[in-house]
Write a protein that holds these residues in place. Structure first.
Motif, PDB file in Angstrom:
ATOM      1  N   UNK A 199     -13.563  10.632   9.071  1.00 40.12           N
ATOM      2  CA  UNK A 199     -13.460  11.851   8.264  1.00 40.12           C
ATOM      3  C   UNK A 199     -12.593  12.955   8.863  1.00 40.12           C
ATOM      4  N   UNK A 200     -11.977  12.710  10.021  1.00 36.41           N
ATOM      5  CA  UNK A 200     -11.202  13.770  10.652  1.00 36.41           C
ATOM      6  C   UNK A 200      -9.748  13.339  10.850  1.00 36.41           C
ATOM      7  N   UNK A 201      -8.901  14.307  11.169  1.00 33.98           N
ATOM      8  CA  UNK A 201      -7.484  14.035  11.437  1.00 33.98           C
ATOM      9  C   UNK A 201      -7.293  13.215  12.704  1.00 33.98           C
ATOM     10  N   UNK A 202      -8.314  13.176  13.550  1.00 32.07           N
ATOM     11  CA  UNK A 202      -8.245  12.413  14.797  1.00 32.07           C
ATOM     12  C   UNK A 202      -8.653  10.953  14.601  1.00 32.07           C
ATOM     13  N   UNK A 203      -9.241  10.640  13.450  1.00 33.32           N
ATOM     14  CA  UNK A 203      -9.617   9.251  13.159  1.00 33.32           C
ATOM     15  C   UNK A 203      -8.380   8.450  12.801  1.00 33.32           C
ATOM     16  N   UNK A 204      -8.513   7.124  12.831  1.00 31.41           N
ATOM     17  CA  UNK A 204      -7.381   6.236  12.594  1.00 31.41           C
ATOM     18  C   UNK A 204      -7.224   5.864  11.128  1.00 31.41           C
ATOM     19  N   UNK A 205      -5.963   5.660  10.746  1.00 28.35           N
ATOM     20  CA  UNK A 205      -5.671   5.081   9.448  1.00 28.35           C
ATOM     21  C   UNK A 205      -6.257   3.675   9.432  1.00 28.35           C
ATOM     22  N   UNK A 206      -6.886   3.305   8.330  1.00 27.54           N
ATOM     23  CA  UNK A 206      -7.406   1.945   8.151  1.00 27.54           C
ATOM     24  C   UNK A 206      -6.350   1.166   7.388  1.00 27.54           C
ATOM     25  N   UNK A 207      -5.865   0.075   7.960  1.00 30.97           N
ATOM     26  CA  UNK A 207      -4.811  -0.697   7.303  1.00 30.97           C
ATOM     27  C   UNK A 207      -5.317  -1.429   6.062  1.00 30.97           C
ATOM     28  N   UNK A 208      -6.647  -1.484   5.901  1.00 28.15           N
ATOM     29  CA  UNK A 208      -7.229  -2.111   4.707  1.00 28.15           C
ATOM     30  C   UNK A 208      -7.338  -1.037   3.618  1.00 28.15           C
ATOM     31  N   UNK A 209      -6.778  -1.285   2.474  1.00 26.01           N
ATOM     32  CA  UNK A 209      -6.858  -0.319   1.379  1.00 26.01           C
ATOM     33  C   UNK A 209      -8.194  -0.428   0.659  1.00 26.01           C
ATOM     34  N   UNK A 210      -8.464  -1.570   0.059  1.00 23.75           N
ATOM     35  CA  UNK A 210      -9.666  -1.741  -0.753  1.00 23.75           C
ATOM     36  C   UNK A 210     -10.959  -1.685   0.029  1.00 23.75           C
ATOM     37  N   UNK A 211     -10.917  -2.003   1.301  1.00 28.20           N
ATOM     38  CA  UNK A 211     -12.127  -2.032   2.133  1.00 28.20           C
ATOM     39  C   UNK A 211     -12.164  -0.933   3.203  1.00 28.20           C
TER      40      UNK A 211
END
Length: 118
Positions: A10-22
């Motif tokens: 939930x924060x700007x420090x968290x990582x992008x998740x490469x999974x879109x649907x999941x």
């Protein structure tokens, strides 16, 4: 403009998740009023059609851009048909993803990735 990023947190420090649907969350950045909305992904726990559920959720939010890893065929078709631009990025901190987006350094997704089941 609204930019939706698939995220592991939930924060700007968290990582992008490469999974879109999941992915677990979508972080939506409104470039006009600088508002940030955090949404739980409706597709995360879907028994099937996760990409479809996630794409429709973002359409309801009236996003203009999606940044994720890859899009499966169903999600790609829905997003493409709605005229939403999609960009690919590695799993980096969200703050870095936004920096790359603002500099025009992300690659546009012009075709769907492989199909996934479940």
């Amino acid at each position: 403009m609204k930019i939706a990023i698939s995220s592991m947190g939930k924060t700007k420090e968290d990582l992008l998740d490469i999974r879109f649907g999941r992915c677990e969350y979508f972080q939506i950045y409104n470039t006009e009023n600088k508002e940030i909305i955090i949404l739980e992904n409706k597709g995360l726990n879907a028994s099937g059609g996760a990409g479809i559920a996630a794409a429709n959720q973002l359409i309801e939010e009236k996003v203009n851009v999606v940044v994720t890893g890859k899009l499966g065929p169903n999600a790609f078709d829905i997003i493409d048909k709605e005229g939403i631009k999609a960009y690919s990025c590695d799993s980096l901190k969200i703050i870095k993803v936004m920096e790359y987006y603002n500099k025009g350094e992300l690659k546009e997704i012009k075709m769907a990735g492989p199909s996934h089941q479940g």
